[in-house]
Design a protein around this motif. Structure first.
Motif, PDB file in Angstrom:
ATOM      1  N   VAL A 129       1.141  -1.452  -0.243  1.00 37.77           N
ATOM      2  CA  VAL A 129      -0.190  -0.073   0.083  1.00 37.77           C
ATOM      3  C   VAL A 129       0.622   1.295   0.234  1.00 37.77           C
ATOM      4  O   VAL A 129       2.091   1.688   0.453  1.00 37.77           O
ATOM      5  N   LYS A 130       0.745   1.891  -0.938  1.00 37.47           N
ATOM      6  CA  LYS A 130       1.356   3.562  -0.681  1.00 37.47           C
ATOM      7  C   LYS A 130       1.108   3.754   0.396  1.00 37.47           C
ATOM      8  O   LYS A 130       0.652   4.426   1.383  1.00 37.47           O
ATOM      9  N   LYS A 131       2.736   4.761   1.273  1.00 39.84           N
ATOM     10  CA  LYS A 131       2.755   5.348   2.036  1.00 39.84           C
ATOM     11  C   LYS A 131       3.424   6.744   1.773  1.00 39.84           C
ATOM     12  O   LYS A 131       4.512   6.567   1.212  1.00 39.84           O
ATOM     13  N   GLU A 132       2.827   7.498   1.781  1.00 36.60           N
ATOM     14  CA  GLU A 132       3.604   9.320   1.892  1.00 36.60           C
ATOM     15  C   GLU A 132       4.177   9.929   2.524  1.00 36.60           C
ATOM     16  O   GLU A 132       3.385   9.816   3.524  1.00 36.60           O
ATOM     17  N   TYR A 133       5.072  10.519   2.364  1.00 38.46           N
ATOM     18  CA  TYR A 133       5.730  11.565   3.549  1.00 38.46           C
ATOM     19  C   TYR A 133       6.518  13.030   3.527  1.00 38.46           C
ATOM     20  O   TYR A 133       6.493  13.019   2.701  1.00 38.46           O
ATOM     21  N   THR A 134       5.509  13.427   4.247  1.00 31.94           N
ATOM     22  CA  THR A 134       5.120  14.317   3.955  1.00 31.94           C
ATOM     23  C   THR A 134       6.083  15.568   4.633  1.00 31.94           C
ATOM     24  O   THR A 134       6.450  17.259   3.880  1.00 31.94           O
ATOM     25  N   SER A 135       6.712  14.719   5.071  1.00 29.04           N
ATOM     26  CA  SER A 135       8.199  15.658   5.969  1.00 29.04           C
ATOM     27  C   SER A 135       8.797  14.680   6.295  1.00 29.04           C
ATOM     28  O   SER A 135       8.768  13.521   6.586  1.00 29.04           O
ATOM     29  N   PHE A 136      10.415  15.269   6.545  1.00 24.85           N
ATOM     30  CA  PHE A 136      11.626  14.208   7.065  1.00 24.85           C
ATOM     31  C   PHE A 136      10.920  13.738   8.156  1.00 24.85           C
ATOM     32  O   PHE A 136      11.278  12.223   8.636  1.00 24.85           O
ATOM     33  N   GLU A 137      10.593  14.335   9.660  1.00 20.64           N
ATOM     34  CA  GLU A 137      10.057  14.419  10.375  1.00 20.64           C
ATOM     35  C   GLU A 137       9.019  13.280  10.448  1.00 20.64           C
ATOM     36  O   GLU A 137       8.618  11.959  11.351  1.00 20.64           O
ATOM     37  N   LEU A 138       8.243  12.649   9.584  1.00 21.35           N
ATOM     38  CA  LEU A 138       7.202  11.560   9.412  1.00 21.35           C
ATOM     39  C   LEU A 138       7.967  10.313   9.396  1.00 21.35           C
ATOM     40  O   LEU A 138       7.494   9.436   8.850  1.00 21.35           O
ATOM     41  N   TYR A 139       8.897  10.306   8.763  1.00 20.35           N
ATOM     42  CA  TYR A 139       9.773   9.192   8.034  1.00 20.35           C
ATOM     43  C   TYR A 139      10.187   8.306   9.831  1.00 20.35           C
ATOM     44  O   TYR A 139       9.955   9.009  10.596  1.00 20.35           O
ATOM     45  N   PRO A 140       9.324   7.081   9.421  1.00 26.93           N
ATOM     46  CA  PRO A 140       9.764   5.942  10.440  1.00 26.93           C
ATOM     47  C   PRO A 140      11.193   6.477  11.126  1.00 26.93           C
ATOM     48  O   PRO A 140      12.054   6.063  10.478  1.00 26.93           O
ATOM     49  N   VAL A 141      10.734   6.056  12.501  1.00 29.04           N
ATOM     50  CA  VAL A 141      11.771   5.870  13.154  1.00 29.04           C
ATOM     51  C   VAL A 141      12.656   4.598  13.524  1.00 29.04           C
ATOM     52  O   VAL A 141      11.186   3.755  14.294  1.00 29.04           O
TER      53      VAL A 141
END
Length: 668
Positions: A25-37
């Motif tokens: 399923v596509k997942k969009e990160y709208t900012s670097f802060e939302l990248y998974p850790v």
């Protein structure tokens, strides 16, 4: 499936990255802060004889391959393994065979483009020149007795005395008497001497009395070709490639991944046995290259800050600046520091261009190392080369040190107040007999804290105190960067004689060692080392950088002075009170007539010192100076370029004469 463009901008421009999750399923990160850790450790390889697990955090990749190699360089991969997407943007693969002695790289496909081979961002063993990670037996890297290695005792950070050195500088010259010249093992050799049988190497450090050795960057850096060490390629090492591996150029065999690790540990172990702690110079603020770096090939854009137009920010002045505020970069830095502290028993860290990093990250590092050992010291340069792309009030700048307890910064106020502005090497200051730097000296003497006698409008760079405690200030007059002390004196005082050089060298360091900050000296200053006037010798040859140990013979009086000055500081707690309130209570500046004379009294048995009132005075005039002192009977322990704690003379009355270009110390 195709991954969309990752727009590299963070100020006013949205960052968008579309990736495929495990469930397609596509997942969009709208900012670097939302990248998974990534949860847990950032380890990328776990070896057992039965199977080896590989992990790589690359959340915007749509495919990742693992390549296995027989050698650390040359040849092609003998096997390629397709990695599987997992939790938190981490890709995994397991190879069910014994891979001991093999090498590996990763390659991520992002936006339909293969990024290129990388050993990962967290390689801990590598082949020659660090292009491929290595699979080794870690037990074989521990020298005998390593499990019993102990950090030398340290009661307080106020007791620290730092000696900054480069591996090659310290031992590569033929006069060092060292066998493993320019190597980690140089600091394991005892009994080495110069041609006149005076101690060199680790025995010299013990004789001098320093508590900490600050090693210029010793992680794997990019600028020296480890396959061509016979070409005498030189660099300071401020060009990171693999942050968590010792550099191969200082090992006896850069082709064997375990050798550099074992020899680095042997060096630390030998220094610890000699009672000396080890500080590592770390350079997390930038990498050697950007587009081809391990960071960029793994997660494009994430680890570096960008300008509003999407171009790379450059607060380091080296082409890029890392983004410490982003969760995975912060996590990487913390884990890297803890790794060196635990695996290599490192006792302290000096942060290059610390002002590029954010305050929250630096405080998180302090909190993390406290769980290992709260006596581990942290300090750095409280500035950046250019303005970083991050709010100034949130950066680990000198002006913000009050927000970073337990972390120190260099005082350029004291350095340039003594020697002159580092940016204008021919312009002198206090040492050259030029007035105007006296208040900057006083600022440094109290350790950059609030003090009622400091007039901050007369301090050269800071208009207010920036240290909450004096141990947050590093006191120094020169380091690897810029002119060394002798070259600075020659540049700012044309025609200076050898006798004057000797006198002013001693005077400068007396200011450093009687200040309430943490004293720091550059290797070789204690024997009047020079670098032929080269102020940025990061790639100059050994002919410029190497310490000529014959100078210990010709400048023996200077070495003896340094040694006794260090012993004086160690023996008398008044010079290292460690608490701002005690400094304000016990340190009082004395009134003087004219310029180029600074004097103070450490009164009322400061910090429980056995001496009563201690008078300290610095005279940079070319003629003797008169100083009014409280009436009493004093024992003089430092005068006219000589130190003897047993006493050089008895002084009575209300006035004392301080010889030209020298320091005076006496006590009731």
């Amino acid at each position: 499936m195709k991954v969309s463009t990752n727009y590299l901008a963070i100020f006013g421009v949205t960052t968008v990255a579309t990736v495929m999750s495990c469930s397609s399923v596509k997942k969009e990160y709208t900012s670097f802060e939302l990248y998974p850790v990534r949860t847990g450790s950032l380890v990328e390889m776990e070896y057992t004889p039965e199977a080896t697990n590989f992990m790589l955090w690359s959340p915007t990749a749509d495919e990742v391959r693992l390549m296995l190699y027989e050698a650390g360089e040359g040849g092609h991969a003998y096997e390629t393994v397709r990695m599987q997407p997992g939790e938190d943007g981490t890709w995994t693969a397991t190879v069910n065979e014994d891979l001991l002695g093999k090498f590996y790289t990763f390659n991520a496909k992002i936006n339909d483009k293969w990024q290129g081979d990388t050993p990962g961002i967290n390689a801990r063993a590598v082949g020659v020149n660090g292009k491929r990670a290595a699979i080794i037996n870690w037990d074989s890297t521990n020298p005998e007795g390593w499990e019993n290695d102990q950090r030398p005792p340290l009661r307080s950070s106020a007791d620290i005395i730092i000696y900054e050195m480069h591996h090659r500088d310290f031992s590569v010259d033929s006069t060092s008497g060292v066998q493993n010249k320019g190597k980690y093992l140089a600091l394991t050799e005892h009994g080495t001497t110069n041609p006149d049988k005076l101690l060199t190497g680790i025995d010299h450090l013990v004789e001098l009395g320093v508590t900490h050795v600050h090693l210029l960057p010793s992680f794997d850096y990019a600028s020296v070709d480890e396959t061509k060490l016979d070409e005498n390629r030189y660099n300071w090492g401020y060009d990171p490639q693999n942050y968590n591996v010792p550099d191969g150029s200082y090992s006896t065999d850069p082709y064997k991944p375990d050798t550099r690790i074992r020899e680095f540990k042997q060096m630390v172990q030998a220094l610890h046995k000699a009672g000396i702690r080890v500080i590592m110079d770390v350079v997390y603020n930038h990498t050697f290259n950007t587009g081809d770096s391990n960071f960029e090939r793994t997660v494009p854009g994430y680890f570096y800050r960008q300008k509003a137009d999407g171009t790379w920010a450059d607060g380091s002045g080296c082409g890029n600046e890392t983004a410490s505020e982003r969760p995975m970069m912060r996590k990487f830095m913390i884990e890297s520091i803890l790794y060196w502290a635990k695996e290599y028993h490192i006792d302290g860290f000096r942060f290059d261009l610390m002002g590029v990093h954010d305050i929250e990250t630096m405080n998180a590092i302090r909190e993390a190392v406290d769980t290992v050992d709260p006596t581990i010291c942290l300090y750095g340069e409280g500035w950046a080369a250019q303005s970083p792309q991050y709010p100034a009030d949130s950066l680990a700048m000198k002006a913000n040190m009050s927000q970073m307890p337990g972390i120190a910064a260099f005082s350029d106020e004291l350095r340039d107040g003594i020697c002159g502005p580092v940016s204008a090497k021919h312009k002198g200051a206090f040492l050259a007999g030029i007035s105007g730097g006296e208040m900057s000296l006083k600022f440094g003497i109290v350790g950059a804290i609030k003090h009622p006698q400091i007039h901050y409008d007369s301090v050269n760079y800071s208009r207010k105190s920036w240290a909450e405690q004096p141990t947050q200030m590093i006191s120094y007059v020169s380091c690897h960067d810029g002119l060394c002390l002798i070259d600075r004196l020659k540049a700012s005082m044309p025609g200076i004689t050898h006798e004057q050089l000797s006198r002013l060298d001693k005077l400068a360091q007396t200011v450093v060692f009687t200040s309430q900050g943490i004293p720091f000296i550059y290797a070789g200053e204690e024997i009047m080392r020079d670098k032929q006037g080269v102020d940025n010798s990061y790639r100059s040859p050994d002919a410029v950088n190497a310490i000529d140990w014959r100078r210990k013979t010709t400048n023996g009086d200077v070495f003896t002075y340094y040694k006794r000055l260090i012993d004086l500081r160690k023996s008398h707690p008044a010079f290292r009170m460690g608490e701002a309130e005690m400094v304000r209570k016990h340190l009082e500046f004395l009134p003087v007539e004219g310029s180029n004379l600074v004097a103070f009294c450490l009164k009322d048995h400061a910090n429980g010192d056995s001496w009563g009132d201690i008078i300290v005075a610095f005279n940079s005039r070319t003629i003797p100076a008169r100083l009014a002192v409280p009436v009493g009977k004093y024992t003089v322990v430092c005068k006219d370029g000589m130190i003897d704690v047993r006493g050089l003379a008895i002084q009575t009355g209300s006035e004392v004469i301080i010889p030209a270009q020298s320091a005076l110390i006496m006590y009731k």
